[in-house]
Design a protein around this motif. Structure first.
Motif, PDB file in Angstrom:
ATOM      1  N   GLN A 290     -87.539  50.647 -14.982  1.00 56.44           N
ATOM      2  CA  GLN A 290     -86.573  49.960 -15.820  1.00 56.44           C
ATOM      3  C   GLN A 290     -85.571  51.001 -16.293  1.00 56.44           C
ATOM      4  O   GLN A 290     -85.946  52.118 -16.634  1.00 56.44           O
ATOM      5  CB  GLN A 290     -87.260  49.313 -17.019  1.00 56.44           C
ATOM      6  CG  GLN A 290     -86.314  48.593 -17.941  1.00 56.44           C
ATOM      7  CD  GLN A 290     -87.033  47.956 -19.121  1.00 56.44           C
ATOM      8  OE1 GLN A 290     -88.225  48.146 -19.306  1.00 56.44           O
ATOM      9  NE2 GLN A 290     -86.307  47.222 -19.922  1.00 56.44           N
ATOM     10  N   HIS A 291     -84.302  50.640 -16.324  1.00 60.30           N
ATOM     11  CA  HIS A 291     -83.233  51.565 -16.694  1.00 60.30           C
ATOM     12  C   HIS A 291     -82.433  50.939 -17.837  1.00 60.30           C
ATOM     13  O   HIS A 291     -81.379  50.349 -17.612  1.00 60.30           O
ATOM     14  CB  HIS A 291     -82.344  51.874 -15.490  1.00 60.30           C
ATOM     15  CG  HIS A 291     -83.119  52.296 -14.281  1.00 60.30           C
ATOM     16  ND1 HIS A 291     -83.700  53.535 -14.176  1.00 60.30           N
ATOM     17  CD2 HIS A 291     -83.446  51.631 -13.155  1.00 60.30           C
ATOM     18  CE1 HIS A 291     -84.331  53.620 -13.018  1.00 60.30           C
ATOM     19  NE2 HIS A 291     -84.198  52.477 -12.388  1.00 60.30           N
TER      20      HIS A 291
ATOM     21  N   GLU B  11     -91.484  61.306 -14.943  1.00 58.93           N
ATOM     22  CA  GLU B  11     -90.202  60.719 -15.327  1.00 58.93           C
ATOM     23  C   GLU B  11     -89.218  60.749 -14.161  1.00 58.93           C
ATOM     24  O   GLU B  11     -88.434  59.823 -13.975  1.00 58.93           O
ATOM     25  CB  GLU B  11     -89.638  61.467 -16.524  1.00 58.93           C
ATOM     26  CG  GLU B  11     -88.479  60.783 -17.180  1.00 58.93           C
ATOM     27  CD  GLU B  11     -88.093  61.429 -18.489  1.00 58.93           C
ATOM     28  OE1 GLU B  11     -86.887  61.524 -18.741  1.00 58.93           O
ATOM     29  OE2 GLU B  11     -88.983  61.846 -19.247  1.00 58.93           O
ATOM     30  N   ALA B  12     -89.280  61.789 -13.352  1.00 54.24           N
ATOM     31  CA  ALA B  12     -88.368  61.930 -12.223  1.00 54.24           C
ATOM     32  C   ALA B  12     -88.552  60.812 -11.201  1.00 54.24           C
ATOM     33  O   ALA B  12     -87.615  60.462 -10.480  1.00 54.24           O
ATOM     34  CB  ALA B  12     -88.556  63.284 -11.557  1.00 54.24           C
ATOM     35  N   ASP B  13     -89.732  60.217 -11.136  1.00 51.23           N
ATOM     36  CA  ASP B  13     -89.982  59.155 -10.179  1.00 51.23           C
ATOM     37  C   ASP B  13     -89.151  57.905 -10.466  1.00 51.23           C
ATOM     38  O   ASP B  13     -88.901  57.111  -9.566  1.00 51.23           O
ATOM     39  CB  ASP B  13     -91.465  58.778 -10.158  1.00 51.23           C
ATOM     40  CG  ASP B  13     -92.324  59.888  -9.594  1.00 51.23           C
ATOM     41  OD1 ASP B  13     -91.859  60.623  -8.705  1.00 51.23           O
ATOM     42  OD2 ASP B  13     -93.464  60.018 -10.055  1.00 51.23           O
ATOM     43  N   CYS B  14     -88.750  57.699 -11.695  1.00 47.48           N
ATOM     44  CA  CYS B  14     -87.924  56.546 -12.055  1.00 47.48           C
ATOM     45  C   CYS B  14     -86.500  56.963 -12.438  1.00 47.48           C
ATOM     46  O   CYS B  14     -85.709  56.126 -12.868  1.00 47.48           O
ATOM     47  CB  CYS B  14     -88.555  55.775 -13.214  1.00 47.48           C
ATOM     48  SG  CYS B  14     -89.828  54.606 -12.704  1.00 47.48           S
ATOM     49  N   ASP B  15     -86.170  58.213 -12.280  1.00 48.95           N
ATOM     50  CA  ASP B  15     -84.858  58.712 -12.677  1.00 48.95           C
ATOM     51  C   ASP B  15     -83.768  58.143 -11.769  1.00 48.95           C
ATOM     52  O   ASP B  15     -83.810  58.303 -10.561  1.00 48.95           O
ATOM     53  CB  ASP B  15     -84.845  60.238 -12.613  1.00 48.95           C
ATOM     54  CG  ASP B  15     -83.573  60.843 -13.175  1.00 48.95           C
ATOM     55  OD1 ASP B  15     -82.699  60.090 -13.653  1.00 48.95           O
ATOM     56  OD2 ASP B  15     -83.460  62.070 -13.141  1.00 48.95           O
ATOM     57  N   ASP B  16     -82.781  57.464 -12.378  1.00 50.25           N
ATOM     58  CA  ASP B  16     -81.666  56.927 -11.606  1.00 50.25           C
ATOM     59  C   ASP B  16     -80.452  57.852 -11.644  1.00 50.25           C
ATOM     60  O   ASP B  16     -79.371  57.476 -11.210  1.00 50.25           O
ATOM     61  CB  ASP B  16     -81.285  55.527 -12.093  1.00 50.25           C
ATOM     62  CG  ASP B  16     -80.762  55.505 -13.518  1.00 50.25           C
ATOM     63  OD1 ASP B  16     -80.735  56.562 -14.176  1.00 50.25           O
ATOM     64  OD2 ASP B  16     -80.387  54.421 -13.990  1.00 50.25           O
TER      65      ASP B  16
ATOM     66  N   THR C  32     -78.958  56.028 -19.257  1.00 53.04           N
ATOM     67  CA  THR C  32     -80.021  55.034 -19.195  1.00 53.04           C
ATOM     68  C   THR C  32     -81.345  55.687 -19.540  1.00 53.04           C
ATOM     69  O   THR C  32     -81.564  56.860 -19.258  1.00 53.04           O
ATOM     70  CB  THR C  32     -80.135  54.373 -17.802  1.00 53.04           C
ATOM     71  OG1 THR C  32     -80.388  55.380 -16.821  1.00 53.04           O
ATOM     72  CG2 THR C  32     -78.901  53.582 -17.439  1.00 53.04           C
ATOM     73  N   ALA C  33     -82.223  54.909 -20.157  1.00 53.68           N
ATOM     74  CA  ALA C  33     -83.590  55.357 -20.445  1.00 53.68           C
ATOM     75  C   ALA C  33     -84.462  54.851 -19.305  1.00 53.68           C
ATOM     76  O   ALA C  33     -84.630  53.647 -19.125  1.00 53.68           O
ATOM     77  CB  ALA C  33     -84.056  54.798 -21.784  1.00 53.68           C
ATOM     78  N   ASP C  34     -84.986  55.752 -18.512  1.00 57.56           N
ATOM     79  CA  ASP C  34     -85.754  55.399 -17.326  1.00 57.56           C
ATOM     80  C   ASP C  34     -87.239  55.404 -17.631  1.00 57.56           C
ATOM     81  O   ASP C  34     -87.797  56.441 -17.993  1.00 57.56           O
ATOM     82  CB  ASP C  34     -85.441  56.392 -16.204  1.00 57.56           C
ATOM     83  CG  ASP C  34     -83.952  56.537 -15.963  1.00 57.56           C
ATOM     84  OD1 ASP C  34     -83.252  55.519 -16.017  1.00 57.56           O
ATOM     85  OD2 ASP C  34     -83.494  57.665 -15.725  1.00 57.56           O
TER      86      ASP C  34
END
Length: 64
Positions: free
Chosen positions: A43-44, A21-26, A31-33
């Protein structure tokens, strides 16, 4: 299933570089990453109605 819940994401390599999950964490709690299985992009999606701080609530992806 991979960590994103997709049965084919890591199998086809689309998300091979985004396996947690951290790889797409903005860094935005509003936001749901997620990783998109079809292309491996992040996608955020904006969230509303969840707490994002002391006396603050997310509204359309913004904490306020």
């Amino acid at each position: 299933l991979d960590s994103w819940g997709y049965p084919d994401c890591t199998a086809v390599g689309a998300c091979a570089n985004k396996i947690t999950e951290a790889d797409c964490d903005d860094a935005n709690p509003c936001t749901a990453d997620v990783c998109q299985a079809n292309n491996g992009n992040c996608q955020h999606a904006p969230l509303s109605g969840i707490s994002c701080g002391v006396a603050k609530t997310c509204k359309a992806g913004v904490c306020g």
